[in-house]
Design a protein around this motif. Structure first.
Motif, PDB file in Angstrom:
ATOM      1  N   UNK A 321       0.665  -1.054  -0.074  1.00  0.00           N
ATOM      2  CA  UNK A 321      -0.142   0.101  -0.004  1.00  0.00           C
ATOM      3  C   UNK A 321       0.902   1.425   0.161  1.00  0.00           C
ATOM      4  N   UNK A 322       2.006   1.306   0.326  1.00  0.00           N
ATOM      5  CA  UNK A 322       2.880   2.621   0.455  1.00  0.00           C
ATOM      6  C   UNK A 322       4.058   2.338  -0.456  1.00  0.00           C
ATOM      7  N   UNK A 323       4.596   1.089  -0.864  1.00  0.00           N
ATOM      8  CA  UNK A 323       6.010   1.040  -1.519  1.00  0.00           C
ATOM      9  C   UNK A 323       5.507   0.437  -3.061  1.00  0.00           C
ATOM     10  N   UNK A 324       4.852  -0.832  -3.129  1.00  0.00           N
ATOM     11  CA  UNK A 324       4.786  -1.165  -4.251  1.00  0.00           C
ATOM     12  C   UNK A 324       3.951  -0.684  -5.138  1.00  0.00           C
ATOM     13  N   UNK A 325       3.032   0.408  -4.798  1.00  0.00           N
ATOM     14  CA  UNK A 325       2.112   1.255  -5.497  1.00  0.00           C
ATOM     15  C   UNK A 325       3.048   2.455  -6.277  1.00  0.00           C
ATOM     16  N   UNK A 326       4.375   2.461  -5.878  1.00  0.00           N
ATOM     17  CA  UNK A 326       5.080   3.481  -6.417  1.00  0.00           C
ATOM     18  C   UNK A 326       6.395   2.848  -7.166  1.00  0.00           C
ATOM     19  N   UNK A 327       5.795   1.452  -7.627  1.00  0.00           N
ATOM     20  CA  UNK A 327       7.182   0.977  -8.338  1.00  0.00           C
ATOM     21  C   UNK A 327       6.623   0.831  -9.765  1.00  0.00           C
ATOM     22  N   UNK A 328       7.511   1.221 -10.664  1.00  0.00           N
ATOM     23  CA  UNK A 328       7.174   1.220 -12.371  1.00  0.00           C
ATOM     24  C   UNK A 328       6.911  -0.378 -12.601  1.00  0.00           C
ATOM     25  N   UNK A 329       5.936  -0.597 -13.575  1.00  0.00           N
ATOM     26  CA  UNK A 329       5.750  -2.140 -14.139  1.00  0.00           C
ATOM     27  C   UNK A 329       5.686  -1.903 -15.406  1.00  0.00           C
ATOM     28  N   UNK A 330       6.481  -2.841 -16.181  1.00  0.00           N
ATOM     29  CA  UNK A 330       6.230  -2.952 -17.783  1.00  0.00           C
ATOM     30  C   UNK A 330       4.626  -3.514 -17.955  1.00  0.00           C
ATOM     31  N   UNK A 331       4.199  -4.435 -17.050  1.00  0.00           N
ATOM     32  CA  UNK A 331       2.678  -4.566 -17.304  1.00  0.00           C
ATOM     33  C   UNK A 331       1.906  -3.542 -17.193  1.00  0.00           C
ATOM     34  N   UNK A 332       2.019  -2.276 -16.937  1.00  0.00           N
ATOM     35  CA  UNK A 332       1.495  -1.077 -16.868  1.00  0.00           C
ATOM     36  C   UNK A 332       2.002   0.055 -17.805  1.00  0.00           C
ATOM     37  N   UNK A 333       2.763  -0.509 -18.896  1.00  0.00           N
ATOM     38  CA  UNK A 333       3.414   0.310 -19.838  1.00  0.00           C
ATOM     39  C   UNK A 333       4.255   1.303 -19.320  1.00  0.00           C
ATOM     40  N   UNK A 334       4.873   0.773 -18.241  1.00  0.00           N
ATOM     41  CA  UNK A 334       6.038   1.540 -17.596  1.00  0.00           C
ATOM     42  C   UNK A 334       5.580   2.518 -16.245  1.00  0.00           C
ATOM     43  N   UNK A 335       4.260   2.413 -16.173  1.00  0.00           N
ATOM     44  CA  UNK A 335       3.718   3.232 -15.067  1.00  0.00           C
ATOM     45  C   UNK A 335       3.652   2.600 -13.932  1.00  0.00           C
ATOM     46  N   UNK A 336       3.834   3.458 -12.585  1.00  0.00           N
ATOM     47  CA  UNK A 336       3.497   2.737 -11.456  1.00  0.00           C
ATOM     48  C   UNK A 336       2.032   2.547 -11.234  1.00  0.00           C
ATOM     49  N   UNK A 337       1.762   1.492 -10.178  1.00  0.00           N
ATOM     50  CA  UNK A 337       0.324   1.235 -10.033  1.00  0.00           C
ATOM     51  C   UNK A 337      -0.486   2.436  -9.753  1.00  0.00           C
ATOM     52  N   UNK A 338       0.096   3.537  -8.875  1.00  0.00           N
ATOM     53  CA  UNK A 338      -0.300   4.634  -8.468  1.00  0.00           C
ATOM     54  C   UNK A 338      -0.819   5.456  -9.638  1.00  0.00           C
TER      55      UNK A 338
END
Length: 588
Positions: A321-338
């Motif tokens: 809820x505090x860290x992972x949401x701010x990690x970029x992901x290729x599965x989101x087009x390089x965006x963070x979940x947030x």
């Protein structure tokens, strides 16, 4: 060859045979599984199961895969082709399979490759093409096909699209798809004589955050150290996040972490001391360890054993809820979940991808091997945090709990109406979103209202935010007043952060063009530890950055003298270099 057109809806992987010796298919399946390709492993074993010579071995392998306690659910089930949506589509698919060998593994991918070439708007055909590719272990191409299927389905068949992209999350971690993997193991290694350099050895041995790791003993493995980072919660003794594991042996020093943002600052520090670059590597984590970062934590041995379950649950909540949401992901087009969550209202494809990424993390939490670690964490908390619809009735969610509120929910809260604990929780929750204005409303109320709430707050983060605000508004006097309050309040809680707050005061004074007061503050801090050369160097650098050359020279000379006294050649060299730069600004 088949004697009639074959409908792919009738094809099961168990009907696909191979010209290779059947027993070799069993070995091929295990090789696929070792490389993180469970769909290809199952396909090989189902083909092998048709032969009497390998049937038992193949069925045992499938049973082991189905019952694996370490793999996410999608890796442990048989995923079938989608059926055609209408009779006309069935005929088109049958024509593509006409004359094709139904028992050849490549038949599915080749036939559906022809279908999507002729009808590129057929989402189900794209999904089936992806499956055919995945059965062959061609995960990278399969993810590309799933991307097309999701694009076509996102606006009209959200659930089907989510299932497809959840499968993509699994496939991107397999061998051959390394370039699109999101969950990686990062390492940095230094070898040779540099690992025994006195400056590096001394520096490592003086780090209070470098402690023996609490890992199960393994024969012939050298001692492992854990590099501790931030505290999780306010427990005493504290649970702390592990930034990296450190492996030291003669001629070798290696850092390892599933979190690149944690590893890189440590690597840079070691390289600056050793004077050599570390060899870096990143490789996909195995499917059984995709959530390794969640439990990179250190719970002290002297913590109350009965508190361990609560601490584990707190670590899960903190990470996602505090860290992972701010990690970029290729599965989101390089965006963070947030970042993705802020766009889903207008982007149906991104809405699908974010929902699928969270659903796949939920599968990781459901694995039998980690149930005791997740402590029943409901991923609806994470969905709520990201503003997504919850999946199950939210009996596990307290609507008034600010710790997992979304940005919109926090913005609707009135700080003046919150009881102390809720106010402290709202502040901590808002910090994770990285917007000072959002967290600042709660921070200011914490100082204006009932200060008993401060015992539940990370006071360093609280005052850092408020001081930043004051300096942005051009009010250094307000910043200095806040830091006076910080020191006074900190004394009531043991004074653990007083040195930090006093250091910030010196920095504010330097920025406010008051170098004499800044220097005096730094000197008072340095008096408490006459051998700390590094702190003197940092203070000199701070003053030099603000153009206060005379004061910086005094502290650089102090740093050099201290470093020479304790034999710290690195700091001595850096101080000497700084003294060489200490010239009037017009000469630099």
């Amino acid at each position: 060859m088949t004697s009639r057109p074959v409908s792919p809806a009738e094809i099961a992987v168990s009907e696909i045979a191979s010209d290779s010796p059947a027993l070799s298919l069993v070995h091929e399946g295990w090789n696929h599984l070792r490389r993180g390709r469970p769909l290809a492993a199952r396909a090989s074993w189902l083909r092998a199961a048709r032969s009497e010579t390998s049937r038992v071995a193949a069925e045992e392998a499938i049973a082991a895969l189905d019952g694996s306690p370490d793999l996410p659910g999608l890796a442990r089930i048989e995923i079938r082709l989608r059926a055609p949506a209408s009779g006309s589509i069935r005929l088109a698919w049958d024509r593509s399979f006409h004359g094709e060998a139904a028992d050849r593994l490549g038949a599915v991918a080749e036939a559906f490759g022809r279908v999507v070439e002729a009808t590129p708007d057929d989402a189900d055909a794209w999904f089936n093409l992806a499956l055919g590719l995945a059965w062959q272990g061609r995960n990278l191409e399969a993810v590309d096909a799933l991307e097309e299927s999701v694009r076509l389905d996102a606006a009209s068949r959200h659930d089907l699209a989510c299932s497809a992209w959840s499968l993509a999350e699994l496939l991107r971690q397999g061998g051959g798809a390394e370039s699109i993997a999101d969950d990686l193991s990062y390492s940095a290694r230094l070898t040779g004589a540099a690992t025994a350099a006195p400056e590096l050895v001394r520096w490592l041995e003086s780090r209070p955050s470098l402690v023996p790791a609490r890992l199960p003993a393994v024969a012939d493995r050298p001692p492992v150290l854990a590099w501790l980072g931030e505290e999780i919660g306010l427990d005493r003794p504290p649970t702390r996040r592990i930034l990296a594991y450190v492996f030291r042996s003669p001629g070798s020093l290696e850092l390892s972490s599933p979190d690149a943002t944690a590893l890189e600052p440590l690597r840079e520090q070691i390289e600056s001391i050793a004077g050599e670059s570390m060899r870096r590597e990143a490789k996909p984590l195995p499917l059984s360890m995709l959530d390794a970062a969640v439990f990179a934590i250190d719970i002290p041995n002297d913590a109350d054993p009965e508190e361990r379950p609560r601490r584990l649950r707190s670590a899960v909540e903190s990470w996602y809820e505090n860290h992972w949401i701010n990690r970029p992901r290729q599965g989101l087009g390089g965006r963070t979940p947030l970042e993705a969550s802020r766009l889903v209202a207008t982007d149906p494809v991104l809405a699908v991808e974010l929902s699928a990424v969270v659903a796949f993390r939920e599968q990781l939490g459901d694995r039998p091997s980690v149930v005791d670690l997740y402590r029943g964490y409901p991923f609806d908390r994470l969905r709520r945090r990201l503003g997504l619809p919850t999946v199950a009735p939210s009996e596990t969610l307290d609507p008034d709990d600010p710790t997992c509120m979304s940005e919109a929910e926090l913005d609707r809260l009135d700080p003046s109406t919150l009881e102390p604990l809720r106010l402290a929780e709202a502040f901590g929750s808002a910090l994770a979103f990285g917007i000072d204005d959002r967290a600042g409303r709660f921070a200011r109320r914490l100082l204006e209202g009932d200060r008993s709430a401060l015992r539940w707050v990370d006071r360093r983060s609280l005052f850092a935010l408020l001081v930043r605000e004051s300096m942005r508004e051009g009010d250094p006097e307000e910043a200095l007043s806040l830091l006076e309050q910080a020191v006074a309040i900190d004394q009531g809680y043991g004074g653990a952060d007083s040195v930090v707050f006093s250091t910030w005061r010196a920095e504010v004074l330097a920025r406010d063009d008051r170098p004499g007061e800044s220097l005096a503050t730094y000197r008072r801090l340095l008096e408490s530890n006459p051998d700390d050369a590094e702190r003197a160097l940092d203070a000199a650098e701070s003053l030099l950055d603000q153009g206060h050359h005379d004061e910086a020279r005094e502290l650089a000379e102090e740093a050099q003298a201290r470093a020479e006294r304790v034999g710290d050649r690195r700091v001595a060299t850096l101080a000497a270099r700084m003294l060489g730069l200490d010239r009037p600004s017009e000469e630099i």
